[in-house]
Design a protein around this motif. Structure first.
Motif, PDB file in Angstrom:
ATOM      1  N   LEU A  32       0.831  -1.200   0.000  1.00 41.33           N
ATOM      2  CA  LEU A  32       0.000   0.000   0.000  1.00 41.33           C
ATOM      3  C   LEU A  32       0.870   1.256   0.000  1.00 41.33           C
ATOM      4  O   LEU A  32       0.615   2.209  -0.760  1.00 41.33           O
ATOM      5  CB  LEU A  32      -0.920  -0.011   1.222  1.00 41.33           C
ATOM      6  N   ARG A  33       1.890   1.277   0.831  1.00 39.34           N
ATOM      7  CA  ARG A  33       2.794   2.428   0.875  1.00 39.34           C
ATOM      8  C   ARG A  33       3.530   2.589  -0.455  1.00 39.34           C
ATOM      9  O   ARG A  33       3.716   3.710  -0.952  1.00 39.34           O
ATOM     10  CB  ARG A  33       3.796   2.268   2.022  1.00 39.34           C
ATOM     11  N   HIS A  34       3.930   1.468  -1.032  1.00 41.26           N
ATOM     12  CA  HIS A  34       4.630   1.509  -2.315  1.00 41.26           C
ATOM     13  C   HIS A  34       3.752   2.100  -3.416  1.00 41.26           C
ATOM     14  O   HIS A  34       4.185   2.984  -4.169  1.00 41.26           O
ATOM     15  CB  HIS A  34       5.069   0.084  -2.695  1.00 41.26           C
ATOM     16  N   PHE A  35       2.503   1.638  -3.508  1.00 40.20           N
ATOM     17  CA  PHE A  35       1.644   2.104  -4.599  1.00 40.20           C
ATOM     18  C   PHE A  35       1.096   3.505  -4.349  1.00 40.20           C
ATOM     19  O   PHE A  35       0.793   4.226  -5.306  1.00 40.20           O
ATOM     20  CB  PHE A  35       0.517   1.105  -4.852  1.00 40.20           C
ATOM     21  N   ALA A  36       0.954   3.900  -3.075  1.00 37.35           N
ATOM     22  CA  ALA A  36       0.582   5.288  -2.795  1.00 37.35           C
ATOM     23  C   ALA A  36       1.684   6.225  -3.302  1.00 37.35           C
ATOM     24  O   ALA A  36       1.411   7.317  -3.823  1.00 37.35           O
ATOM     25  CB  ALA A  36       0.358   5.480  -1.304  1.00 37.35           C
ATOM     26  N   TRP A  37       2.908   5.782  -3.157  1.00 37.29           N
ATOM     27  CA  TRP A  37       4.084   6.531  -3.631  1.00 37.29           C
ATOM     28  C   TRP A  37       4.181   6.484  -5.152  1.00 37.29           C
ATOM     29  O   TRP A  37       4.407   7.497  -5.812  1.00 37.29           O
ATOM     30  CB  TRP A  37       5.309   5.913  -2.969  1.00 37.29           C
ATOM     31  N   LEU A  38       3.927   5.301  -5.725  1.00 41.19           N
ATOM     32  CA  LEU A  38       4.099   5.105  -7.159  1.00 41.19           C
ATOM     33  C   LEU A  38       2.990   5.764  -7.973  1.00 41.19           C
ATOM     34  O   LEU A  38       3.228   6.233  -9.091  1.00 41.19           O
ATOM     35  CB  LEU A  38       4.138   3.602  -7.470  1.00 41.19           C
ATOM     36  N   THR A  39       1.757   5.789  -7.446  1.00 37.04           N
ATOM     37  CA  THR A  39       0.623   6.332  -8.192  1.00 37.04           C
ATOM     38  C   THR A  39       0.318   7.778  -7.823  1.00 37.04           C
ATOM     39  O   THR A  39      -0.751   8.294  -8.169  1.00 37.04           O
ATOM     40  CB  THR A  39      -0.642   5.473  -7.973  1.00 37.04           C
ATOM     41  N   ASP A  40       1.230   8.428  -7.126  1.00 38.53           N
ATOM     42  CA  ASP A  40       1.051   9.837  -6.759  1.00 38.53           C
ATOM     43  C   ASP A  40       0.697  10.641  -8.014  1.00 38.53           C
ATOM     44  O   ASP A  40       1.493  10.743  -8.943  1.00 38.53           O
ATOM     45  CB  ASP A  40       2.350  10.373  -6.144  1.00 38.53           C
ATOM     46  N   PRO A  41      -0.505  11.238  -8.080  1.00 42.39           N
ATOM     47  CA  PRO A  41      -0.929  11.936  -9.303  1.00 42.39           C
ATOM     48  C   PRO A  41      -0.070  13.141  -9.654  1.00 42.39           C
ATOM     49  O   PRO A  41      -0.069  13.592 -10.807  1.00 42.39           O
ATOM     50  CB  PRO A  41      -2.377  12.344  -8.994  1.00 42.39           C
ATOM     51  N   ARG A  42       0.690  13.663  -8.700  1.00 43.32           N
ATOM     52  CA  ARG A  42       1.553  14.805  -9.003  1.00 43.32           C
ATOM     53  C   ARG A  42       2.683  14.427  -9.956  1.00 43.32           C
ATOM     54  O   ARG A  42       3.268  15.300 -10.619  1.00 43.32           O
ATOM     55  CB  ARG A  42       2.114  15.382  -7.706  1.00 43.32           C
ATOM     56  N   SER A  43       2.967  13.126 -10.071  1.00 42.52           N
ATOM     57  CA  SER A  43       4.051  12.684 -10.961  1.00 42.52           C
ATOM     58  C   SER A  43       3.745  12.942 -12.428  1.00 42.52           C
ATOM     59  O   SER A  43       4.666  13.014 -13.250  1.00 42.52           O
ATOM     60  CB  SER A  43       4.317  11.185 -10.756  1.00 42.52           C
ATOM     61  N   VAL A  44       2.461  13.093 -12.772  1.00 41.45           N
ATOM     62  CA  VAL A  44       2.117  13.301 -14.184  1.00 41.45           C
ATOM     63  C   VAL A  44       2.579  14.666 -14.678  1.00 41.45           C
ATOM     64  O   VAL A  44       2.651  14.904 -15.884  1.00 41.45           O
ATOM     65  CB  VAL A  44       0.601  13.144 -14.432  1.00 41.45           C
ATOM     66  N   PHE A  45       2.910  15.572 -13.758  1.00 40.98           N
ATOM     67  CA  PHE A  45       3.336  16.911 -14.162  1.00 40.98           C
ATOM     68  C   PHE A  45       4.837  16.984 -14.420  1.00 40.98           C
ATOM     69  O   PHE A  45       5.347  18.038 -14.813  1.00 40.98           O
ATOM     70  CB  PHE A  45       2.949  17.936 -13.098  1.00 40.98           C
ATOM     71  N   ALA A  46       5.559  15.903 -14.195  1.00 39.48           N
ATOM     72  CA  ALA A  46       7.006  15.907 -14.449  1.00 39.48           C
ATOM     73  C   ALA A  46       7.267  16.051 -15.948  1.00 39.48           C
ATOM     74  O   ALA A  46       6.600  15.425 -16.779  1.00 39.48           O
ATOM     75  CB  ALA A  46       7.634  14.623 -13.927  1.00 39.48           C
ATOM     76  N   SER A  47       8.227  16.875 -16.300  1.00 41.04           N
ATOM     77  CA  SER A  47       8.538  17.113 -17.711  1.00 41.04           C
ATOM     78  C   SER A  47       9.247  15.911 -18.327  1.00 41.04           C
ATOM     79  O   SER A  47       9.775  15.048 -17.620  1.00 41.04           O
ATOM     80  CB  SER A  47       9.430  18.349 -17.842  1.00 41.04           C
ATOM     81  N   ARG A  48       9.246  15.858 -19.651  1.00 46.37           N
ATOM     82  CA  ARG A  48       9.939  14.782 -20.369  1.00 46.37           C
ATOM     83  C   ARG A  48      11.431  14.784 -20.015  1.00 46.37           C
ATOM     84  O   ARG A  48      12.023  13.711 -19.813  1.00 46.37           O
ATOM     85  CB  ARG A  48       9.753  14.977 -21.882  1.00 46.37           C
ATOM     86  N   ALA A  49      12.009  15.964 -19.901  1.00 46.66           N
ATOM     87  CA  ALA A  49      13.433  16.055 -19.565  1.00 46.66           C
ATOM     88  C   ALA A  49      13.704  15.495 -18.170  1.00 46.66           C
ATOM     89  O   ALA A  49      14.704  14.797 -17.951  1.00 46.66           O
ATOM     90  CB  ALA A  49      13.895  17.514 -19.644  1.00 46.66           C
TER      91      ALA A  49
END
Length: 336
Positions: A32-49
């Motif tokens: 649960l802790r792993h997937f809460a970290w992995l599926t954090d929706p804020r990660s979608v804003f990371a740039s391609r670079a």
């Protein structure tokens, strides 16, 4: 994303090996802790670079070109998070944005909110089920076991069948309930359609795994064969997880909305507030249910030779010929 307090909690887990999860994956709490970290929706804003820089760092650590102990912990943990959330674990390819599990909260809340709000007319049902199943098909394809190929023709047949089944279930159930149940019962039509479509969409979009089998590995990560039973088990687990993710929001929200409709302030503004509020409620549930659903089963699922003896005899015979015992476990990526 990673503050000093979180780093202190993570320090109990070794990050000298970037291939290992930060939390124990043999327990539900660790997953649960792993997937809460992995599926954090804020990660979608990371740039391609930023994604590419994270990939380069993790791959350099894996190859030995960079010693992970020389990299600041926060930087290494952040790179690991972005890499694992955006790149496929089998192929190493950058996943499309919409198909990533980190996009499930924003994408799922928008589409599920629309399904829940716009269900009264046939046109609304057809349009939103088509959009939702198109989204699900892309997610299912993106998070498949990438070691099993699928042709464009198979993809089109799978997509058409899954979308058609969702629309057929929605319209059939809507017509049935319109004559036999109060209007409130029709609020649950979208969930029944989503659950039924998941039973069709996932196996069809990942049919290559069922036909060809998925790679199974020993405890040292060495590929020892392919198993269709392992594919069936993995897809069955993912179907269960997906329905679990959708259920709380789609089953509880109708009761919340029904109660709100008795309030005078809401009745005066229903046309404006209905869809946004349902979307907000769905998103609140998904924020917790996406990691919970993903954590129900281990990502690296397992089968024993004894199970293969019963359900996949040809593969069992090959493994026995290689000297494997009935009690030995083999592992495979079930997908998400």
């Amino acid at each position: 994303f990673i503050n000093q307090q979180q780093i202190q909690r993570i320090r109990m887990h070794s990050i000298t090996d970037v291939n290992k999860p930060l939390w124990d994956q043999s327990t539900f709490w660790g997953r649960l802790r792993h997937f809460a970290w992995l599926t954090d929706p804020r990660s979608v804003f990371a740039s391609r670079a930023k994604l590419e820089a994270s990939r380069d760092l993790i791959l350099a650590c894996r190859s030995g070109a960079v010693d992970p102990r020389t990299v600041p912990e926060a930087e290494l943990i952040r790179a690991k998070q972005l890499f694992e959330s955006a790149y496929h674990p089998d192929s190493g390819e950058l996943q499309n944005l919409v198909g990533r599990m980190s996009f499930q909260v924003p994408g799922g809340m928008a589409l599920t909110g629309a399904l829940m709000a716009f269900y009264r007319t046939t046109a609304q049902v057809v349009f939103w089920q088509w959009v939702n199943q198109s989204f699900n098909a892309l997610v299912n394809y993106t998070n498949r076991n990438a070691n099993s190929g699928i042709t464009s023709q198979q993809l089109m047949i799978a997509y058409t069948s899954a979308t058609g089944s969702a629309i057929a279930v929605s319209l059939g159930l809507k017509a049935f309930l319109a004559k036999r149940a109060p209007p409130f019962a029709q609020r649950f039509v979208p969930f029944v359609a989503v659950a039924a479509a998941n039973l069709v969409n996932l196996p069809l979009m990942r049919q290559a795994e069922l036909l060809q089998g998925v790679q199974v590995k020993d405890e040292n990560g060495n590929q020892v064969g392919t198993s269709r039973y392992a594919a069936c088990k993995g897809i069955g687990q993912v179907v269960t997880s997906r329905i679990t993710i959708a259920a709380p929001g789609m089953l509880v929200t109708p009761f919340i909305m029904d109660r709100l409709e008795t309030a005078r302030w809401f009745a005066r503004r229903r046309a404006v507030l209905d869809a946004p509020l349902q979307t907000l409620f769905i998103g609140s549930f998904l924020l917790f249910m996406v990691p919970t659903g993903c954590a129900i089963f281990p990502q690296n699922s397992s089968v024993s030779l004894q199970q293969l003896k019963r359900f996949d005899e040809p593969e069992y015979a090959k493994l026995k010929a290689k000297g494997y015992s009935d009690g030995q476990k083999l592992y495979f990526n079930k997908g998400l």
